[in-house]
Each structure stands twice: as C-alpha cells, then as structure tokens.
Design a protein around this motif. Structure first.
Motif, PDB file in Angstrom:
ATOM      1  N   VAL A  32       8.960 -14.397  10.709  1.00  0.00           N
ATOM      2  CA  VAL A  32       8.892 -12.993  11.112  1.00  0.00           C
ATOM      3  C   VAL A  32       8.607 -12.110   9.898  1.00  0.00           C
ATOM      4  N   VAL A  33       9.288 -12.374   8.791  1.00  0.00           N
ATOM      5  CA  VAL A  33       9.079 -11.592   7.569  1.00  0.00           C
ATOM      6  C   VAL A  33       7.657 -11.774   7.047  1.00  0.00           C
ATOM      7  N   LEU A  34       7.148 -13.015   7.074  1.00  0.00           N
ATOM      8  CA  LEU A  34       5.797 -13.288   6.592  1.00  0.00           C
ATOM      9  C   LEU A  34       4.755 -12.538   7.426  1.00  0.00           C
ATOM     10  N   VAL A  35       4.912 -12.584   8.749  1.00  0.00           N
ATOM     11  CA  VAL A  35       3.983 -11.862   9.629  1.00  0.00           C
ATOM     12  C   VAL A  35       4.052 -10.357   9.354  1.00  0.00           C
ATOM     13  N   SER A  36       5.269  -9.849   9.118  1.00  0.00           N
ATOM     14  CA  SER A  36       5.430  -8.417   8.832  1.00  0.00           C
ATOM     15  C   SER A  36       4.731  -8.029   7.541  1.00  0.00           C
ATOM     16  N   VAL A  37       4.863  -8.866   6.509  1.00  0.00           N
ATOM     17  CA  VAL A  37       4.220  -8.576   5.221  1.00  0.00           C
ATOM     18  C   VAL A  37       2.701  -8.544   5.377  1.00  0.00           C
ATOM     19  N   ILE A  38       2.158  -9.494   6.121  1.00  0.00           N
ATOM     20  CA  ILE A  38       0.708  -9.533   6.335  1.00  0.00           C
ATOM     21  C   ILE A  38       0.233  -8.275   7.065  1.00  0.00           C
ATOM     22  N   LEU A  39       0.980  -7.858   8.077  1.00  0.00           N
ATOM     23  CA  LEU A  39       0.619  -6.652   8.818  1.00  0.00           C
ATOM     24  C   LEU A  39       0.696  -5.406   7.939  1.00  0.00           C
ATOM     25  N   LEU A  40       1.731  -5.331   7.110  1.00  0.00           N
ATOM     26  CA  LEU A  40       1.879  -4.169   6.232  1.00  0.00           C
ATOM     27  C   LEU A  40       0.741  -4.092   5.216  1.00  0.00           C
ATOM     28  N   ILE A  41       0.366  -5.230   4.654  1.00  0.00           N
ATOM     29  CA  ILE A  41      -0.755  -5.238   3.704  1.00  0.00           C
ATOM     30  C   ILE A  41      -2.031  -4.764   4.400  1.00  0.00           C
ATOM     31  N   GLY A  42      -2.241  -5.240   5.617  1.00  0.00           N
ATOM     32  CA  GLY A  42      -3.417  -4.812   6.366  1.00  0.00           C
ATOM     33  C   GLY A  42      -3.401  -3.324   6.676  1.00  0.00           C
ATOM     34  N   LEU A  43      -2.226  -2.812   7.047  1.00  0.00           N
ATOM     35  CA  LEU A  43      -2.125  -1.391   7.380  1.00  0.00           C
ATOM     36  C   LEU A  43      -2.367  -0.502   6.169  1.00  0.00           C
ATOM     37  N   PHE A  44      -1.732  -0.845   5.049  1.00  0.00           N
ATOM     38  CA  PHE A  44      -1.884  -0.013   3.854  1.00  0.00           C
ATOM     39  C   PHE A  44      -3.279  -0.127   3.244  1.00  0.00           C
ATOM     40  N   SER A  45      -3.947  -1.258   3.445  1.00  0.00           N
ATOM     41  CA  SER A  45      -5.306  -1.403   2.917  1.00  0.00           C
ATOM     42  C   SER A  45      -6.297  -0.503   3.636  1.00  0.00           C
ATOM     43  N   MET A  46      -5.924  -0.005   4.809  1.00  0.00           N
ATOM     44  CA  MET A  46      -6.817   0.880   5.574  1.00  0.00           C
ATOM     45  C   MET A  46      -6.627   2.350   5.225  1.00  0.00           C
ATOM     46  N   GLN A  47      -5.621   2.677   4.435  1.00  0.00           N
ATOM     47  CA  GLN A  47      -5.320   4.079   4.161  1.00  0.00           C
ATOM     48  C   GLN A  47      -6.441   4.800   3.434  1.00  0.00           C
ATOM     49  N   HIS A  48      -7.177   4.067   2.599  1.00  0.00           N
ATOM     50  CA  HIS A  48      -8.195   4.738   1.790  1.00  0.00           C
ATOM     51  C   HIS A  48      -9.395   5.195   2.603  1.00  0.00           C
ATOM     52  N   TYR A  49      -9.474   4.785   3.858  1.00  0.00           N
ATOM     53  CA  TYR A  49     -10.584   5.231   4.701  1.00  0.00           C
ATOM     54  C   TYR A  49     -10.412   6.673   5.164  1.00  0.00           C
ATOM     55  N   GLY A  50      -9.222   7.236   5.002  1.00  0.00           N
ATOM     56  CA  GLY A  50      -9.012   8.637   5.351  1.00  0.00           C
ATOM     57  C   GLY A  50      -8.397   8.814   6.723  1.00  0.00           C
TER      58      GLY A  50
END
Length: 717
Positions: free
Chosen positions: A226-244
C-alpha cells in the motif's frame, strides 16, 4: 533691564535657529519629493470583464480538479477516526452524522464559501491575502515605507473609514503600539505556517487513505505494498505540477467529477438499501443527544469529525485560480450535495453493519493544524469585517461567537490527540514560524538602520554637479531599501572610491501589500536635484505574487522607464514654458493627464521603446484656431526645447553604451554588544545561516556577475 535684554536676544536666536532648521527640512523635502505625480501618470483604469454563463460553467467544472480534492477524499477516513474503538450504538452513528452535516453547513458552506471568500485581495485568498488587506486599511506594516503614490496602483483597492466610527476606533487602537502590530504579524505567520504543516502531510494522507482501500478485499496484503503504491502515485501527481493550473485542472476535473458522482450515487444506494432513517440526522437535536450519551468520548471524537472539513482552508487559498462565483456554484450545487449523500450513505451502512467500521474507509492520523488555521482566519476576519467591510460591531460579534464556538470545540478535541500523531504538523509549523519571524525581525532592523544612517540631500548638493568626484562614463545603479533619501552605502562608496558614474540612479525594489503590480505600473522614476547632477531615483514595485524571472529583463525595463521619464519631463517643460509665454494668445491649459492620455487621435503623443523619441505633430500643443503667428512661435519654441531633451537622451544613450554597473551592499548583520542571548542567537547564527542559504539580490534580479560591484558594510542592530 540688562537681564531682560539678554533673555530677549537669546529667545530671538533660538527662534532664528528653529526657522533655519525648518527651512532646511523644507529644502531637503523639496529636493527629494514623493513620486505622487509620477504615480498619477502611470495609473491605468481598467475594469474586470464579466463572465458569460458558458465560461462560468466551464470554470466551475475546472475548479473541481484543483480546489476540492481534499474535501472530496475526506469520506475515506472520517467515520473510522470518529469510532476508532468500534460502534456500540447505532444512535451514535446518527449523532456523528448530524455533527458532520452541520460542520459542513456552517464552516465550508456558510463561513468560507459565502463569507470568508469574499474577503479576497483582488481574487487572492489565504491568510496573507487578508493581512495585505489590513495593511492597506490600517498602518500595521512593520516596515514604514508606505508612500501615497502606492495608493494609485490599480490593484491597491481600499476604503476609508468614517471618523468616530467603531472601525476608526479599532484602527486607532491597532496602530497605537508597535507590539500590537507585531502580535498581528505573529498571528498571520502562525496561520501561514500551520497551513504549510498541514499541506506537507495532506497529500500523503489522502493518497495513502485512498490506496488503503485495496486491502478491503485482500486483508492479507502487506501494508508495504500500500505504501509503495502511494509513493508511486504521489511521484506521478507532483511530476504533473509544472504543467500549470490550467492543464492540471482539465486533467483532474473529469476524475474528481466522476469521484463525486460515484460517492454521491453510492450514498443514495446505501440509504435506499440499508436504512433511510439516517436522514433524521438533519435534525440538530441528535447533536445534543450524541454528546449526552457518549460524554468525554463524544468530545474526543470531534477530532474525527473535524476531518470532514479538512481542505476548507485550501479552498480559500485556491480562489486565486478561479472566479469566486465559479467556486460558489461548484460547491453549493455539486460538491456539497455529493458529500452529504456520501456521509449519509456510509452512516446507513454502518447502522446495519457496525462491525465494518474499519472498512468504511482507512486512515489513522488526525489533520491538527487545520483547526488552528481556521481560528487564525476567524480572528483576521473580525478585523477585516470592521476595517475593510465596515460592518456593524454586533454583526461582527455574532460571526465571531458562532465561529469560535464551533472551532474552539474542535480545537479542544484535537489537543487530546496530539500524542497520536498530531504533533507532526505542529513541529513543522513551529520551525517555519521561527524562520519567518527571525527573518522579518532582522529585515525590519536593517531597514531602521538604513533610515537612521541615510545621507542628507543638502550634503550631496553641496558637493556640486561633479559630487566632488571624477564622473566616469556609464550608468551606476545604486540598490537600496530606501524609497526616499540617499542611502549610506552611496556615501560609503564615494568616500572609499573618489569616482562615480556620469549618471547615478538609486534603485529601490519595494514589496507592496498587493497581490500584483501591473507591468506598466512597475517603475516610478524621479529626478533628484538639478539636471546637471544627472541623479535619479527609481522605485520598482512588486506584489506578493510577482516573481522575478530570467526573462523579466529588469535592467532594460528600468532604463526604458528612465528614458520615458526624460521624454515626458521635457515635453511637460516645453509646454509649460510655452503656455506661460503665450498665455495671452491661448488661455487654455492642459493637464498632465490630458497631455499624455489624450483620447483624440489627432492629439496623440506616442512613446516608443528605449532611445526612440516621441512621435508627435508640432501642432498638438496649440489649438486649431490659433493665429498663424502663435503657431510659428510655438513650433520654434518647442523645437528648441526638444533639441535639449534629445541631447540629454543622447548623453544617456552614450552612458548606457559605456556600461551599466549595479552597486549593491554586501552587508553583514550583527547583534549589538550587550544584546540579550536570544537576540544574539537569532541574528548572529539563525539569520546568518538563512542569509547564506537564500539567493542574493543580484541573483534574484539576474544581475550579470561582470556588472556587479559589492560594497561591504557591517550593520549592528
């Protein structure tokens, strides 16, 4: 008789000295006047355009992907945190549901969406936005660098309070002591730091809670997965922030829309299938019976109920991305009903399946900093209602009492859960508060030191046009914190190096209590002393959301403003001299605004980019029915004046080609001898460490290293 004569002579000398001091003060003020007229020139009146119905619906839809993510995921963990030890009585579920309903109704819907969100700074929300409003309506800023020219900004909206009113008394009370201003700042910083502490943990908690649902059908699954899946999702979410915001909003809006529709439809299904009687929770009497039945445990459970309104402060902070009406429509007509249906559906399920309270949704960390931010917002809203909105004190008192009763109840409950994880955001907030407070404290002390050590203008003028130095070709930009007066750094510079540039510009980068300063109103330019001194002052004004970017081209824009100022000044002098000479021929006078901002296409003066000259016809400064003789006189007179202005422009152009040097102070701040130990630690160690970690002003303004000249100084504060 002799004694009387001696006394009268002494009194006469004293009077003469006082007059001399007053005359000198007025003389220096005349040399370096405020930039009120220059600000009036730049003021541009533009109104906000209305939104069509289609655009409003579109923005309401897009706001779902940005604003309501935290509120929408709250159903994942509210009931589990409310009943961590299990459910004993189905009536407890009804009581908890009633608390959730009225918490959502009173705090997010009524207080924030329809009251607090209206206290925005030209569309900007959050604790700092309210503080900027208060700084504009009351003199509570700790750095006293306010000028009347700042009020002419299009984003500097304010209202005046009537003398003798309760608002005026509150304003006077708030401004009376420096300690009150500092206390207000501490409250604002506390709210901001709590928001940071909550914001650091909220994404992780929400994602972890959502992914925890995969264990419902697989109880044997390891929590590490569960923690591993959460970390992967968080990395994906934060990587999209620079798109505005725009692209992220369009990406997540459909996902959040489907989520709200899903939890709302599931709620309807559970209500119809399991127990429709849960709808009686809309009666507030069940809140009373809930506390009476559960006692202290019911009060502690408020920490779980509080999770149903987490994300409310984020809603207020995110209103800068969307119009207020769009947020109000989205929350009132869609988000709020879906949340009510979701909680009612969960309650209906738990009434008949008490043993599944853990399966209702998964979480275990109480969201503590949220209620502190709400309390800070309530206190600031009280001042906003009095000073900005000028409401009657009874209305403000009712708002304060209702808000504090609810929020203090939650606050007392979460205090009991600090040892269960609530201390984490508090520690983060405390560290941030220490950093912000020390930085602000030393910044204020540095400014006070510069004010007290600034150089007299009469001393500068006494040096003569050459300043008693060798004037080398080039333009020297002397950076200072002062918006008026000559900084001590300049006297220190010319004392140790008896040469300076042909043109000297004192540059002050000033932060104002507004969210942004329009680009066309960014720079104010003023001449200092006679023209032969070639000395100017430029104030570059920024709001708290304005950023210095590499493509801002700060230096060229500053010089562009300087040349535009010289063009305008010469044009005004030409017209003023001509109108005084030809007053008998033409009895009309044109104001500065009429001359520069004339809407008549035939009388338009256009300023082009740097080093270009005004494009104008020579007959623009006289009336069309003037006699030919006056026309000829005016043309010849203005041509002579424009030639002088062109000579100065050519001189400045030559100086720019010779080179532009940025003269900045490389200051070291130290605590005075005999200072208390906390002050020494704060200044000599904490601030010095923070100063080394932060970017220098030269890096912020993107000053090329080869054009930078640092002047070392030590400030003892």
């Amino acid at each position: 008789m002799a004694e009387k004569v001696e006394v009268s002579v002494t009194e006469g000398e004293s009077t003469i000295e006082e007059r001399d001091r007053e005359a000198m003060r007025e003389f220096e003020e005349g040399l370096d006047q405020p930039m009120d007229e220059e600000a009036d020139m730049l003021k541009d009146m533009h109104r906000e355009k209305g939104l069509s119905v289609w655009m409003l619906l579109r923005l309401s839809f897009q706001s779902l992907g940005i604003v309501y993510g935290d509120l929408g995921t709250s159903p994942l963990y509210v009931f589990y945190n409310t009943f961590p030890d299990g459910i004993d009585d189905s009536e407890d579920v009804i009581g908890a549901l009633s608390l959730i309903i009225y918490s959502l109704l009173l705090i997010p819907l009524i207080k924030y969406v329809f009251i607090v969100c209206k206290a925005n700074d030209n569309g900007q929300g959050g604790t700092l936005a309210i503080y900027s409003l208060l700084c504009r309506h009351a003199n509570v800023n700790l750095i006293p660098n306010q000028q009347r020219s700042d009020e002419d900004l299009t984003t500097y909206s304010r209202t005046l309070v009537a003398e003798g009113s309760f608002a005026a008394k509150t304003k006077k009370w708030l401004e009376s002591r420096h300690s009150k201003k500092r206390a207000l700042l501490v409250i604002v910083l506390l709210g901001t730091c709590m928001m940071i502490g909550d914001g650091i943990l909220t994404p992780a908690i929400s994602v972890l809670s959502a992914t925890g649902g995969i264990r419902v059908n697989n109880p044997k699954m390891s929590s590490d997965i569960v923690v591993l899946v959460s970390v992967i999702l968080l990395i994906g979410l934060f990587s999209m922030q620079h798109y505005g915001t725009d692209k992220v909003g369009w990406l997540f809006a459909p996902i959040v829309l489907i989520w709200f529709l899903f939890i709302g439809a599931t709620g309807i299904y559970n209500i119809c299938k399991h127990d429709t009687s849960v709808l009686k929770a809309f009666s507030p009497t069940y809140v009373y019976w809930y506390f009476k039945r559960r006692g202290r445990h019911g009060w502690i459970s408020l920490g779980g109920i509080l999770l149903s309104i987490t994300g409310t402060e984020a809603l207020y902070a995110d209103i800068s991305y969307f119009p207020l009406l769009a947020i109000q429509l989205a929350f009132t007509l869609f988000v709020f009903p879906c949340l009510l249906l979701a909680y009612c559906g969960q309650a209906a399920y738990l009434v008949t399946h008490k043993e599944h309270y853990k399966d209702a949704f998964y979480a275990s960390i109480p969201g503590t900093a949220v209620v502190v931010v709400m309390l800070v917002t309530t206190l600031l809203m009280v001042l906003t209602m009095l000073l900005v909105w000028r409401l009657h004190w009874i209305v403000v008192l009712v708002f304060a009492i209702l808000s504090l009763v609810v929020e203090l109840s939650y606050f007392s409950a979460v205090l009991l859960k600090i040892n269960e994880g609530g201390w984490v955001p508090l520690i983060i907030a405390a560290i941030c508060l220490l950093v912000m407070f020390v930085w602000n404290y030393v910044t204020v002390k540095k400014y006070e030191f510069e004010v007290h050590s600034k150089v007299s203008m009469s001393w500068i003028l006494g040096l003569g046009p050459s300043l008693g130095l060798v004037r080398v070709p080039g333009i020297g930009l002397v950076h200072t914190e002062l918006a008026s007066g000559v900084p001590h750094i300049f006297s220190h510079f010319i004392t140790n190096l008896p040469a300076t540039h042909s043109v000297v510009v004192f540059v002050c980068v000033k932060n104002l209590p507004v969210y942004t300063v329009p680009e066309e109103e960014r720079f104010l330019v003023k001449r200092i002393g006679p023209k032969t001194f070639r000395m100017f002052r430029c104030v570059a004004r920024y709001g708290y959301k304005d950023l210095h970017r590499k493509d801002d081209n700060f230096e060229n824009k500053l010089l562009d403003s300087l040349f535009s100022f010289i063009q305008t000044e010469k044009m005004m002098e030409s017209y003023s001299n001509y109108s005084n000479s030809a007053y008998s021929l033409n009895h009309t006078q044109v104001s500065r605004e009429e001359l520069i901002c004339n809407n008549n296409n035939n009388n338009k003066v256009v300023f082009s980019s740097m080093f270009d000259y005004p494009v104008s016809t020579l007959d623009t400064l006289v009336s069309a029915d003037s006699p030919p003789s006056s026309m000829s006189f005016s043309q010849n007179y203005i041509v002579e004046e424009e030639e002088e202005g062109e000579d100065e422009l050519e001189f400045l152009k030559t100086c720019k080609e010779s080179g532009v040097v940025h003269i900045m102070g490389n200051t070291v701040v130290k605590a005075r001898k005999g200072s208390l130990l906390p002050k020494k630690i704060a200044i000599n160690y904490v601030y010095r460490f923070l100063a080394k970690m932060c970017r220098a002003n030269s890096a912020i303004l993107h000053v090329p290293h080869e054009t930078l000249l640092n002047v070392g100084q030590v400030y003892y504060v």
